[in-house]
Design an enzyme around this catalytic site. Structure first.
Site: not given
Ligand code: TC6
Length: 679
Positions: A62, A101, A104, A124
Site C-alpha cells: 500500500a 498489499g 495481497e 506490515e
C-alpha cells in the site's frame, strides 16, 4: 501519467503498473486495476489476465503516505475482491519484491508466476500493522498456518524458490522470461473451467496444530519483539483464519488493522521507515555529484572493531586488506572473522562456499604499504588523537591519491586528523557501532573539508553493505555518544540521591531499551576507566572497584551475579550508595519510575535539540534513526525526538526545568510555539 495500462496479447489482457519508484498501491493504481478488471470482464475476446509491474519491482505494498489521511476509493480490499471474483483467470507475474498489499493482490489472483530472484512477504508488522487487505486470511488458506504465521507476524520476505515450495508461487521462471512466461501460463489455464480461489480454499487449513502452537511461536519467535503490539494482533488474525469463515475472518482482520493504524506505535514505526530513508540524503549535495568506485578497502586494526568492519565489506563482495602491527593479533583477528562466518553458516545464513568466498576476499598484512592501492582506508586503531594523527600522516603518504581516508573514531575531532593530510577533501569519519558486522547504524562524520563526492560515496557504500547511514557534523561524540553523555550524568546523579542502580536500569528496560546504564557498566567492566587516585575524588564506581566489584567478569559489580550470569540487586552496593548519600548531607530521594525515566531521557532530548540547533544533525528524524539503530531505542516509540513530539515538547521543557537543567533555547522556542521536532 497513466499508472495502469492494458494491452492485448491475443486473448490475454496484460495489465501493467508503472508507478515509480516501487509501484506502491496508491489511489490511482487501485482505480486503474479496478478499471482493468472491468475491461477484462466486458471483453469477450479476453480469456485470461496477467497483472505485472514495470520498473524495479512488483507492487511493494500500500502507499504508506496515504495512511492517516481520509481514504479515497476504491479500497485495496475491494480491488482484490474484484480480481478474485473474475471468472477469467488472473495471473500475477512477480519480479522484485511483492510486499504487503502487493502480495495481497497476488493472493487475490488465481495464480502466481515469479521470477527466480523475486521475494515475497508481508512486512506490515514492521510498520506496526497487519496485512489489512485479506492477507491474514488468504495466506494461511494458500500455504497453511505454519508457513503463514511467521511471514505475517515477523514480516521477513522469503525468496521465490521458498515461496514455490510452500505453494505460494505456482511457477518459478528465469528472470528474463517473466513477461512471456506469465502470458504463456495465463493462456495455458484459460480454458480450465475452475480456478483456485484463495479465500475459498480449505485444504491447507485442515492440518491439526499442536495445542501450544501459538504459545510456542510467541516464546521462540517473538521474544525479540517484546513491547511491539502488532505481532500479537497478527496472531489473533491468523487464529481467526482457522476459527472463522473467510468473511468473518476478514471482518476481524479489518477491525484489528483499524486499531493498529490509528495507534501510536504504527505512527511511530511509519515515521521510522521514512526517517531511515531520509537519513540517506544529504540536502546540500547536488544530485549530479558522482559516486567514487570502491573496489578495495583497507582496514587498520584487526581487533573486534576492525574485524567487524571488515566483515561488512567482505560479505558485500568487496576486497579487504587488514593491517595489524604484529602477527599474533593479526592471526587472531582473521580467525575470529572466520569463526563469525562459520557461526552464521551453522545458522543457515551462509553456505560453506560463501564463507570461503568471503574469506578469499580478505588479505591480512603487517605492511602498511599493502594499503597503497585501496580506494578507501578505515582506521580502527586506539582512540587517542596523537595515535590517530600519526596514522593519518602515514596513510596520506602511502595510499594512492584520490583514495578516501576514514576514521572510525567515536568521539574525536576528524578535522584535526584531516589537517594532517594533503587531501583533507578525501577525509571523513565512518563511525561503526559494535559489533560492527551486526549493528545497522553508521555515523558518517562530515569533516569540514570533505568533498560532496566523498560524502555521497560514503552514503552509497553504506547502503551497499546494508547499513543505515546518518550524517553527523564534527562535535564531541557526534550524534549518538553526545546524547548518551547527559543520560549517563543523570543516572550517576540519581545514585547520589539514593536511587538504586536497578531502579534506574528498570526505568529504561521497562521503556524498551535493551539495557540500563548500570547493567551496561557491569557488562563492559567497572574497572574500565577506574580512577585509582582517591585524592581526585572518588565515585561510587571507584569504591566498587576497590571492593573488587569489577562487573560481570568477576560475578559482582553494581549487581551480584550467579554462575549463569543472572543478576540480583546487591546489598553491598546499596550500602555504598547510602554512605555516599549520607556524606553529601542530603536526604535520600525517592522518585516514581516515570520520573526516573524522564530524568534520564529529557536531558537527551535537550542535547538533541542543541545538536539540531548547531546543525550537527540535518533533521530530527536523523537523531531518531541513530538512537534506534545504534543504541536499541525502542522503535515503536519512534526514537527520542519523535517520542518527545508524542508526549509534548512543553512537557519536556517543564520536566527539564523541574530537574534543574538549562533548557536549550531551540527546544524552548519550539515548545512555546506548539511545534514539533519532526515536522
Ligand atoms: C501495506 O501494504 C498495507 C496494506 C493494507 C492496506 C489495507 N509506500 O526503500 P527504498 C518509497 S503496508 C510509499 O529506498 P529500495 C521510499 O520512501 C506496506 N512509499 O528502495 C523511497 O522514497 P524516497 C507494506 C514507499 O530499493 C522510495 O520508495 N510494504 C513505499 O532500497 C524507494 O524506497 C512495505 O512495508 C510504500 N509502500 O527498497 C514495503 N515503499 O526515494 C516498504 C517504498 O522519496 N518498502 N517507498 O526516499 C520497502 O521495503 C522498500 O522500499 C523496497 C525497495 C524493498 C520495496
Amino acid at each position: 501519467m497513466t499508472v495502469i495500462s492494458t494491452r492485448k496479447d491475443g486473448d490475454v489482457l496484460v495489465v501493467t503498473s508503472n508507478n515509480p519508484p516501487v509501484n506502491a498501491l496508491g489511489q490511482a493504481v487501485r482505480a486503474g486495476l479496478a478499471a482493468a478488471m472491468a475491461e477484462a470482464a466486458s471483453d469477450d475476446a479476453i480469456k485470461a489476465v496477467v497483472i505485472t509491474c514495470e520498473g524495479r519491482t512488483f507492487f511493494a505494498g500500500a502507499d504508506i503516505t496515504e495512511f492517516g489521511k481520509p481514504p479515497v476509493g476504491p479500497s485495496l480490499p475491494e480491488v482484490i475482491d474484484a480480481i478474485e471474483a473474475s471468472p477469467k483467470p488472473v495471473v500475477a507475474a512477480i519480479h522484485g519484491t511483492a510486499l504487503g498489499g502487493g502480495l495481497e493482490v497476488a493472493l487475490g489472483c488465481h495464480y502466481r508466476v515469479a521470477a527466480a530472484s523475486a521475494k515475497l512477504g508481508l512486512p506490515e508488522v514492521k510498520l506496526g500493522l497487519l496485512p489489512g487487505a485479506g492477507g491474514t486470511q488468504r495466506l494461511p488458506r494458500v500455504v497453511g498456518v505454519e508457513a503463514a504465521l511467521p511471514m505475517i507476524a515477523k514480516g521477513d520476505p522469503i525468496p521465490a524458490a521458498a515461496a514455490e515450495r510452500i505453494g505460494l508461487v505456482d511457477k518459478l521462471v528465469a528472470d528474463d522470461q517473466l513477461a512471456e512466461s506469465g502470458i504463456a501460463f495465463a493462456r495455458s489455464v484459460s480454458s480450465a473451467t475452475t480456478h483456485p480461489i484463495s479465500s475459498a480454499r480449505t485444504d491447507k487449513l485442515d492440518t491439526v496444530l499442536a495445542d501450544d502452537f501459538f504459545d510456542n511461536f510467541r516464546k521462540t519467535e517473538l521474544r525479540r519483539l517484546k513491547g511491539f503490539e502488532a505481532p500479537e494482533a497478527c496472531i489473533e488474525a491468523v487464529r481467526a483464519a482457522i476459527e472463522l469463515p473467510f468473511a468473518e475472518g476478514v471482518k476481524k482482520e479489518r477491525e484489528l488493522f483499524g486499531k493498529l493504524v490509528s495507534g501510536t506505535q504504527s505512527r511511530a514505526l511509519r515515521h521510522v521507515f521514512f526517517a531511515e530513508r531520509a537519513a540517506g540524503k544529504i540536502d546540500d549535495i547536488p544530485a549530479d555529484t558522482p559516486v567514487l568506485p570502491i573496489a578495495k578497502v583497507g582496514i587498520l586494526g584487526a581487533g573486534t572493531m576492525g574485524g567487524g568492519i571488515a566483515m561488512n565489506f567482505l560479505t558485500a563482495g568487496i576486497a579487504v586488506t587488514i593491517l595489524e602491527r604484529e602477527q599474533d593479533p593479526l592471526d587472531r583477528g582473521v580467525s575470529i572473522i572466520r569463526k563469525n562466518y562459520e557461526r552464521s553458516a551453522s545458522r543457515g545464513k551462509f553456505t560453506a562456499e560463501q564463507v570461503e568466498q568471503c574469506m578469499g576476499r580478505l588479505t591480512p598484512t603487517l605492511d602498511m604499504n599493502d594499503l597503497a592501492d585501496c580506494d578507501l582506508v578505515i582506521e580502527a586503531v586506539f582512540e587517542n588523537m596523537d595515535v590517530k594523527k600519526d596514522v593519518f600522516t602515514k596513510l596520506d603518504s602511502i595510499v594512492k591519491p584520490g583514495a578516501i581516508l576514514a576514521s572510525n573514531t567515536s568521539y574525536l575531532n576528524v578535522d584535526e586528523m584531516a589537517a594532517m593530510t594533503k587531501r583533507p577533501e578525501f577525509v571523513l569519519g565512518l563511525h561503526f557501532f559494535s559489533p560492527a558486522n551486526v549493528m545497522r547504524l553508521l555515523e558518517v562524520v562530515r569533516a569540514e573539508k570533505a568533498s560532496p563526492a566523498v560524502l555521497k560515496t560514503a552514503m552509497a557504500l553504506a547502503k551497499k553493505v546494508g547499513k543505515v547511514a546518518v550524517v553527523s557534523g564534527v562535535c564531541h561524540g557526534f550524534i549518538g555518544n553526545r546524547m548518551l553523555s547527559p543520560r549517563q550524568q543523570a543516572a550517576n546523579a540519581m545514585l547520589m540521591q539514593g536511587i538504586t542502580p536497578w531502579a534506574v536500569d528498570d526505568a529504561l528496560t521497562d521503556f524498551g531499551m535493551p539495557m540500563g546504564p548500570f547493567q551496561m557498566a557491569d557488562l563492559a567492566g567497572l574497572d574500565l576507566g577506574w580512577n585509582r587516585d582517591a585524592s581526585k575524588g572518588e565515585t561510587i564506581r571507584d569504591v566498587l572497584c576497590e571492593r573488587d566489584r569489577r562487573g560481570q567478569k568477576n560475578g559482582k559489580g553494581f549487581y551480584d551475579y550467579d554462575e549463569n550470569r543472572r543478576r540480583t540487586p546487591s546489598a553491598e552496593v546499596e550500602e555504598v550508595i547510602a554512605a555516599f548519600v549520607a556524606k553529601s548531607g542530603q536526604a535520600p530521594q525517592s522518585f516514581s519510575p516515570e520520573e526516573i525515566r524522564n530524568r534520564l531521557l529529557f536531558p537527551m532530548i535537550n542535547e538533541g535539540a542543541k545538536i539540531l540547533d548547531e546543525g550537527m544533525a540535518q533533521r530530527a528524524s536523523d537523531i531518531d534513526t541513530v538512537w534506534i539503530n545504534g543504541y536499541g531505542w525502542p522503535a515503536y516509540t519512534g526514537g527520542p525526538m519523535f517520542w518527545a513530539d508524542t508526549i509534548g515538547l512543553d512537557v519536556v521543557v517543564e520536566g527539564l526545568k523541574a530537574f534543574g537543567h538549562e533548557v536549550s533555547p531551540y527546544l524552548a522556542d519550539r515548545a512555546a510555539k506548539g511545534e514539533r521536532f519532526n515536522g
